[in-house]
Structures are given as structure tokens and as C-alpha cells.
Design an enzyme around this catalytic site. Structure first.
Site, PDB file in Angstrom:
ATOM      1  N   GLY A  12       0.830  -1.207   0.000  1.00  0.00           N
ATOM      2  CA  GLY A  12       0.000   0.000   0.000  1.00  0.00           C
ATOM      3  C   GLY A  12       0.864   1.258   0.000  1.00  0.00           C
ATOM      4  N   ASN A  34      -3.170  -8.539   0.644  1.00  0.00           N
ATOM      5  CA  ASN A  34      -4.190  -9.244  -0.159  1.00  0.00           C
ATOM      6  C   ASN A  34      -4.539  -8.476  -1.434  1.00  0.00           C
ATOM      7  OD1 ASN A  34      -5.763  -7.150   0.717  1.00  0.00           O
ATOM      8  ND2 ASN A  34      -7.311  -8.402   1.757  1.00  0.00           N
ATOM      9  N   SER A 126      -3.823   6.661  13.922  1.00  0.00           N
ATOM     10  CA  SER A 126      -4.192   7.860  13.164  1.00  0.00           C
ATOM     11  C   SER A 126      -4.550   8.990  14.115  1.00  0.00           C
ATOM     12  CB  SER A 126      -5.406   7.497  12.307  1.00  0.00           C
ATOM     13  OG  SER A 126      -6.027   8.653  11.815  1.00  0.00           O
ATOM     14  N   ALA A 127      -4.367  10.206  13.654  1.00  0.00           N
ATOM     15  CA  ALA A 127      -4.795  11.376  14.434  1.00  0.00           C
ATOM     16  C   ALA A 127      -6.299  11.352  14.668  1.00  0.00           C
ATOM     17  CB  ALA A 127      -4.411  12.640  13.686  1.00  0.00           C
ATOM     18  N   THR A 128      -6.989  10.549  13.901  1.00  0.00           N
ATOM     19  CA  THR A 128      -8.442  10.475  14.044  1.00  0.00           C
ATOM     20  C   THR A 128      -8.871   9.837  15.378  1.00  0.00           C
ATOM     21  OG1 THR A 128     -10.436  10.013  12.765  1.00  0.00           O
ATOM     22  CG2 THR A 128      -8.836   8.267  12.863  1.00  0.00           C
ATOM     23  N   TYR A 150     -14.317   3.857  11.302  1.00  0.00           N
ATOM     24  CA  TYR A 150     -12.885   3.719  10.997  1.00  0.00           C
ATOM     25  C   TYR A 150     -12.051   4.160  12.202  1.00  0.00           C
ATOM     26  CZ  TYR A 150      -8.256   5.016   9.395  1.00  0.00           C
ATOM     27  OH  TYR A 150      -6.901   5.147   9.300  1.00  0.00           O
ATOM     28  N   LYS A 154      -9.508   1.935  14.912  1.00  0.00           N
ATOM     29  CA  LYS A 154      -8.120   2.237  15.284  1.00  0.00           C
ATOM     30  C   LYS A 154      -7.994   2.332  16.805  1.00  0.00           C
ATOM     31  CE  LYS A 154      -6.232   2.359  11.263  1.00  0.00           C
ATOM     32  NZ  LYS A 154      -5.220   1.366  10.917  1.00  0.00           N
ATOM     33  N   TYR A 178      -0.458   8.743  12.719  1.00  0.00           N
ATOM     34  CA  TYR A 178      -0.093   9.607  11.590  1.00  0.00           C
ATOM     35  C   TYR A 178      -1.080  10.759  11.509  1.00  0.00           C
ATOM     36  CZ  TYR A 178       1.371   4.863  10.108  1.00  0.00           C
ATOM     37  OH  TYR A 178       1.842   3.586  10.040  1.00  0.00           O
ATOM     38  N   GLY A 295     -18.319  15.953   9.512  1.00  0.00           N
ATOM     39  CA  GLY A 295     -17.304  15.291  10.339  1.00  0.00           C
ATOM     40  C   GLY A 295     -15.960  15.995  10.364  1.00  0.00           C
TER      41      GLY A 295
HETATM   42  P1  NAD Z   1      -3.391   1.570   1.699  1.00  0.00           P
HETATM   43  O1  NAD Z   1      -4.809   1.200   1.475  1.00  0.00           O
HETATM   44  O2  NAD Z   1      -2.629   2.172   0.569  1.00  0.00           O
HETATM   45  O3  NAD Z   1      -2.575   0.312   2.227  1.00  0.00           O
HETATM   46  C1  NAD Z   1      -3.167  -0.723   2.966  1.00  0.00           C
HETATM   47  C2  NAD Z   1      -2.692  -2.035   2.376  1.00  0.00           C
HETATM   48  O4  NAD Z   1      -3.247  -3.109   3.131  1.00  0.00           O
HETATM   49  C3  NAD Z   1      -3.133  -2.233   0.926  1.00  0.00           C
HETATM   50  O5  NAD Z   1      -2.028  -2.645   0.156  1.00  0.00           O
HETATM   51  C4  NAD Z   1      -4.194  -3.339   1.008  1.00  0.00           C
HETATM   52  O6  NAD Z   1      -4.227  -4.125  -0.153  1.00  0.00           O
HETATM   53  C5  NAD Z   1      -3.744  -4.092   2.234  1.00  0.00           C
HETATM   54  N1  NAD Z   1      -4.817  -4.806   2.959  1.00  0.00           N
HETATM   55  C6  NAD Z   1      -6.007  -4.324   3.348  1.00  0.00           C
HETATM   56  N2  NAD Z   1      -6.691  -5.279   4.020  1.00  0.00           N
HETATM   57  C7  NAD Z   1      -5.890  -6.384   4.052  1.00  0.00           C
HETATM   58  C8  NAD Z   1      -6.037  -7.688   4.588  1.00  0.00           C
HETATM   59  N3  NAD Z   1      -7.144  -8.065   5.239  1.00  0.00           N
HETATM   60  N4  NAD Z   1      -5.012  -8.566   4.439  1.00  0.00           N
HETATM   61  C9  NAD Z   1      -3.885  -8.213   3.773  1.00  0.00           C
HETATM   62  N5  NAD Z   1      -3.704  -6.990   3.244  1.00  0.00           N
HETATM   63  C10 NAD Z   1      -4.694  -6.085   3.389  1.00  0.00           C
HETATM   64  O7  NAD Z   1      -3.361   2.551   2.965  1.00  0.00           O
HETATM   65  P2  NAD Z   1      -2.184   3.474   3.521  1.00  0.00           P
HETATM   66  O8  NAD Z   1      -2.526   4.872   3.232  1.00  0.00           O
HETATM   67  O9  NAD Z   1      -0.880   2.945   3.110  1.00  0.00           O
HETATM   68  O10 NAD Z   1      -2.400   3.254   5.072  1.00  0.00           O
HETATM   69  C11 NAD Z   1      -1.723   2.245   5.786  1.00  0.00           C
HETATM   70  C12 NAD Z   1      -2.248   2.199   7.205  1.00  0.00           C
HETATM   71  O11 NAD Z   1      -2.094   3.467   7.809  1.00  0.00           O
HETATM   72  C13 NAD Z   1      -3.734   1.851   7.314  1.00  0.00           C
HETATM   73  O12 NAD Z   1      -3.918   1.024   8.434  1.00  0.00           O
HETATM   74  C14 NAD Z   1      -4.399   3.197   7.537  1.00  0.00           C
HETATM   75  O13 NAD Z   1      -5.589   3.080   8.256  1.00  0.00           O
HETATM   76  C15 NAD Z   1      -3.334   3.919   8.337  1.00  0.00           C
HETATM   77  N6  NAD Z   1      -3.394   5.377   8.214  1.00  0.00           N
HETATM   78  C16 NAD Z   1      -3.334   5.942   6.982  1.00  0.00           C
HETATM   79  C17 NAD Z   1      -3.408   7.331   6.853  1.00  0.00           C
HETATM   80  C18 NAD Z   1      -3.385   7.990   5.504  1.00  0.00           C
HETATM   81  O14 NAD Z   1      -3.751   9.157   5.419  1.00  0.00           O
HETATM   82  N7  NAD Z   1      -2.968   7.322   4.433  1.00  0.00           N
HETATM   83  C19 NAD Z   1      -3.520   8.124   7.989  1.00  0.00           C
HETATM   84  C20 NAD Z   1      -3.552   7.503   9.238  1.00  0.00           C
HETATM   85  C21 NAD Z   1      -3.487   6.120   9.334  1.00  0.00           C
HETATM   86  C1  WQD Z   2      -7.793  17.645   4.426  1.00  0.00           C
HETATM   87  C2  WQD Z   2      -8.455  19.003   4.318  1.00  0.00           C
HETATM   88  C3  WQD Z   2     -10.831  18.876   4.007  1.00  0.00           C
HETATM   89  C4  WQD Z   2     -10.706  17.023   0.044  1.00  0.00           C
HETATM   90  C5  WQD Z   2      -8.347  11.991   6.588  1.00  0.00           C
HETATM   91  C6  WQD Z   2      -8.890  11.007   7.573  1.00  0.00           C
HETATM   92  C7  WQD Z   2      -7.873  10.718   8.629  1.00  0.00           C
HETATM   93  C8  WQD Z   2      -6.548  10.261   8.025  1.00  0.00           C
HETATM   94  C9  WQD Z   2      -6.094  11.190   6.957  1.00  0.00           C
HETATM   95  C10 WQD Z   2      -6.555   7.858   7.988  1.00  0.00           C
HETATM   96  C11 WQD Z   2      -9.778  19.108   5.088  1.00  0.00           C
HETATM   97  C12 WQD Z   2     -10.179  19.494   2.800  1.00  0.00           C
HETATM   98  C13 WQD Z   2     -10.363  17.592   1.248  1.00  0.00           C
HETATM   99  C14 WQD Z   2     -11.334  17.844  -0.942  1.00  0.00           C
HETATM  100  C15 WQD Z   2     -11.183  19.711   0.553  1.00  0.00           C
HETATM  101  N1  WQD Z   2      -6.662   8.986   7.397  1.00  0.00           N
HETATM  102  N2  WQD Z   2     -10.590  18.910   1.512  1.00  0.00           N
HETATM  103  N3  WQD Z   2     -11.542  19.155  -0.633  1.00  0.00           N
HETATM  104  O1  WQD Z   2      -9.908  14.718   6.628  1.00  0.00           O
HETATM  105  O2  WQD Z   2      -7.744  15.594   7.616  1.00  0.00           O
HETATM  106  O3  WQD Z   2      -8.020  13.193   7.251  1.00  0.00           O
HETATM  107  O4  WQD Z   2      -7.141  11.441   6.019  1.00  0.00           O
HETATM  108  O5  WQD Z   2      -6.397   7.624   9.145  1.00  0.00           O
HETATM  109  O6  WQD Z   2      -8.407   9.752   9.459  1.00  0.00           O
HETATM  110  O7  WQD Z   2     -10.048  11.563   8.158  1.00  0.00           O
HETATM  111  O8  WQD Z   2      -7.738  14.645   5.295  1.00  0.00           O
HETATM  112  O9  WQD Z   2      -7.111  15.044   2.962  1.00  0.00           O
HETATM  113  O10 WQD Z   2      -9.480  14.337   3.475  1.00  0.00           O
HETATM  114  O11 WQD Z   2      -8.726  16.627   4.098  1.00  0.00           O
HETATM  115  O12 WQD Z   2     -11.397  20.920   0.787  1.00  0.00           O
HETATM  116  O13 WQD Z   2     -11.694  17.392  -2.041  1.00  0.00           O
HETATM  117  O14 WQD Z   2      -8.797  19.225   2.945  1.00  0.00           O
HETATM  118  O15 WQD Z   2     -12.067  19.485   4.276  1.00  0.00           O
HETATM  119  O16 WQD Z   2      -9.873  20.416   5.568  1.00  0.00           O
HETATM  120  P1  WQD Z   2      -8.461  14.616   6.745  1.00  0.00           P
HETATM  121  P2  WQD Z   2      -8.276  15.091   3.877  1.00  0.00           P
END
Ligand code: NAD
Ligand code: WQD
Length: 338
Positions: A12, A34, A126-128, A150, A154, A178, A295
């Protein structure tokens, strides 16, 4: 050299960059993915960057037997757990699927770790997971309370891991929270490849810049922020990846249990991001102001002192680099890995 690192979800977005950072740190890696949200093409891309593809098992983390067999076969000593589902909006409509994959998947992984004696884990949080108090920056001690399935998935896993560490000091666990990971590898060989309409700001801007979408909708311009648009802590995905390498070193040195923010400590508004991306790409990015997105909070950024003191990590790359690297990736791979 130390034992192999199992990287779940390693193909990913964040996982692939972390595989590169681990290889550069001399670590052996086995990936279990997967391909639910990724492509096996990533393996060749990683190999092109590091000289060697990580070992790869195409499978699901909810398969305890497969995980345990993989850990034994590859002599795994630690795990970085990225695999999961990550779309906040989708999780509202499909909560059981999110709990199954994110909570059930993590429980299966822990069962396999327990069975094989692996006790060192980094979890993608996540910061969420923070409650919406409005007080910034968010320190790790701030009140927790997620507002989507979601986010709760976490938070549940974080609680589970704290309980596990409380029950047995042999476990060494870091939950890395993150903020907003963005950008791509500067080589433009790996990056974010969202399926369908991007949910997140930078991939959406990137698709407007490259001409795949007409204009960005700015979700709200009436927030109580500098320019009225939402403010977030964007952090370069390679900084995040390197944070995992540092966290692994830390856990193997110090053990214990910690939740640690990975962010820059600096807030950036939607319009600031848009302007910086225009500069990086040399393209004009059309936008319209749209209603607030349900949200969303007005602003969110990290207190970053703990990552610095515990891990010796701090984000090094600028907003300009985040935009330049995202743009290079988008321009060279307009269809992502497809
Ligand atoms: P991503 O979707 O690109 O990567 C996740 C990977 O996990 C994918 O390759 C997917 O195929 C694999 N996967 C999903 N379910 C699976 C399963 N049951 N078995 C095996 N593989 C599986 O996401 P990402 O952006 O790289 O995020 C990675 C992690 O970080 C996630 O847990 C996400 O929740 C967390 N996270 C991401 C962000 C963000 O903004 N990208 C922010 C905070 C937290
Ligand atoms: C950023 C800013 C939007 C899209 C999300 C998840 C969080 C984490 C990271 C996994 C906000 C604005 C966005 C658009 C816009 N993921 N925006 N137009 O919401 O901070 O975080 O991703 O854990 O859990 O909630 O990130 O990139 O969606 O938004 O104006 O088309 O951009 O309103 O202010 P967010 P985001």
C-alpha cells in the site's frame, strides 16, 4: 543482522515507502498483502529502488495459519502492521466490514504473533483517534474519542494493544498516530494510487493538476482559521516511512508500550496547499468553495516532541517537497500503477 520484519499491507501507499526505508536500513522484509487496495506491480518498483524486491505472500491477515506459517518460514522477529481499510466515509456505511478487517485482522495478527513468539509490533494508528476538543497542538496525552467506525476501529486496536502490553511485559508495541501523510518517493516510482474519486486533499489536487478532474471543491471557507479553510498537519510519506525504521530501532532497544504522533507540528490550510501545488506543478488549479464536509474539524496539528525525544525522529521534508514529489509521481503515473 536482525530477524526479518513482517510488513502487513506492505504494498500500500505508506507500506511501500516503508519497505524502501527498511531496505535502505539493511532490514530483511516479508510483505503480506491481499491486494485489496494495491498492486503487485509495486514489488518491481520497490526492487528498482532498492536492488531487491521484498519477499511477498499474497494473502489475508485474517488468516492466522497463513500468518503464523509466514512468520516461521521467514524467521520474523517484528511486525509493522499497515493492512486495513482506511476510508472514513465508507466506514460509516460499512461498519462491520471495517471492524472485521481492522479489528478482526489485528486480532488474527496478534494470535499469529503469540503463537510464534513474535512480540514486537508497530501499529498504524491515526490522528483520528483524538477527541475533537479544538485545542492544538494535539499531544499524545490528549483525550481520545473517535467519531467514525474507521476511527473507532483504530482506537479499539490501540486499547487492545495497551491491555496486551499490560498483561505481559515481553510485548514491545508502538502505535504511530499519523497526521496527514502526503507526497511520494522523489523517484516517482512509488506513490499514492487511489481507486475512484480521491477522498483526500492532495490526491484530488494532483488529479486536477494533471487534467483528470475539473476543479477542487474546497470543503468550507468559513472556518475560524487564517483564511477560513481547514488546516491540517501534512507530513511527507518518506518522513513517515523513516519514522517506522526509527520506531523499530527504539522498540528493539527499549521495549515497552507507547503511542507516538508522526506529524510536522505545523498546520497548513487548504488554500495554502493549493497555492504551493500550483507553484510545484506550474499548473493552475481551478477550485470552487463548497459546503463543509460532514465530520471535518477546523484544524488539527500534532505536538511532535515525543517522537523527537523517544525515537530521535522529526519530519525533515518541506511542504514544497511534498507537493513537488506528489506532482512528479502524478505526472509520470497518471493512472497510478494501472
Ligand atoms: P493503503 O490502502 O494504501 O494500504 C493498505 C494495504 O493493506 C493495501 O495494500 C491493502 O491491499 C492491504 N490490505 C487491506 N486489508 C488487508 C487484509 N485483510 N489482508 C492483507 N492486506 C490487506 O493505505 P495506507 O494509506 O498505506 O495506510 C496504511 C495504514 O495506515 C492503514 O492502516 C491506515 O488506516 C493507516 N493510516 C493511513 C493514513 C493515511 O492518510 N494514508 C492516515 C492515518 C493512518
Ligand atoms: C484535508 C483538508 C478537508 C478534500 C483523513 C482522515 C484521517 C486520516 C487522513 C486515515 C480538510 C479538505 C479535502 C477535498 C477539501 N486517514 N478537503 N476538498 O480529513 O484531515 O483526514 O485522512 O487515518 O483519518 O479523516 O484529510 O485530505 O481528506 O482533508 O477541501 O476534495 O482538505 O475538508 O480540511 P483529513 P483530507
Amino acid at each position: 543482522m536482525s530477524a526479518t520484519v513482517l510488513v502487513t499491507g506492505g504494498l500500500g501507499y505508506i507500506g511501500a515507502h516503508t519497505c524502501v526505508a527498511l531496505a535502505e536500513a539493511g532490514r530483511d522484509v516479508v510483505v503480506v498483502d491481499n491486494l485489496a487496495n494495491s498492486s503487485s506491480a509495486v514489488l518491481d518498483r520497490i526492487a528498482g529502488l532498492t536492488g531487491r524486491a521484498p519477499a511477498f505472500v499474497h494473502g489475508d491477515i485474517r488468516d492466522v495459519g497463513l500468518l503464523a506459517a509466514t512468520m516461521r518460514e521467514h524467521e520474523v522477529g517484528s511486525v509493522i502492521h499497515f493492512a486495513g481499510s482506511k476510508a472514513v466515509g465508507e466506514s460509516v456505511g460499512r461498519p462491520l466490514s471495517y471492524y472485521d478487517n481492522n479489528v478482526g485482522g489485528s486480532m488474527a495478527l496478534l494470535a499469529a504473533m503469540a503463537a510464534t513468539g513474535v512480540r514486537t509490533l508497530i501499529f498504524s494508528s491515526s490522528a483520528t483517534v483524538y477527541a475533537q476538543s479544538g485545542r492544538m497542538p494535539l499531544a499524545e496525552s490528549a483525550a481520545l474519542g473517535a467519531s467514525s467506525p474507521y476511527g473507532r476501529s483504530k482506537l479499539f486496536v490501540e486499547h487492545m494493544l495497551a491491555d496486551l502490553c499490560g498483561s505481559d511485559p515481553a510485548w514491545a508495541v508502538a502505535c504511530l498516530r499519523y497526521f496527514n501523510p502526503v507526497g511520494a518517493h522523489p523517484s516517482a516510482r512509488i506513490g499514492e494510487s487511489p481507486r475512484g474519486v480521491p477522498n483526500n486533499l492532495m490526491p484530488y489536487i494532483a488529479q486536477v493538476a494533471v487534467g483528470q478532474r475539473e476543479r477542487l471543491s474546497v470543503f468550507g471557507a468559513d472556518y475560524d482559521t487564517l483564511d477560513g479553510t481547514g488546516v491540517r498537519d501534512y507530513v511527507h510519506v518518506l518522513d513517515v516511512a523513516e519514522g517506522h525504521v526509527k520506531a523499530l530501532d527504539y522498540l528493539q532497544r527499549a521495549g515497552g508500550h507507547a503511542a507516538i504522533n508522526l506529524g510536522t507540528g505545523r498546520g497548513v490550510s487548504v488554500l495554502e496547499m493549493l497555492r504551493e501545488y500550483e507553484r510545484a506543478s506550474g499548473r493552475t488549479i481551478a477550485f470552487q468553495v463548497a459546503p463543509r464536509r460532514a465530520g471535518d474539524v477546523a484544524q488539527c496539528w500534532a505536538e511532535v516532541a515525543l517522537a523527537r525525544s523517544l525515537l530521535g525522529w522529526q519530519a525533515r521534508r518541506s511542504l514544497a517537497q511534498m507537493c513537488e514529489d506528489s506532482w512528479r509521481w502524478q505526472r509520470d503515473n497518471p493512472q497510478g500503477y494501472r
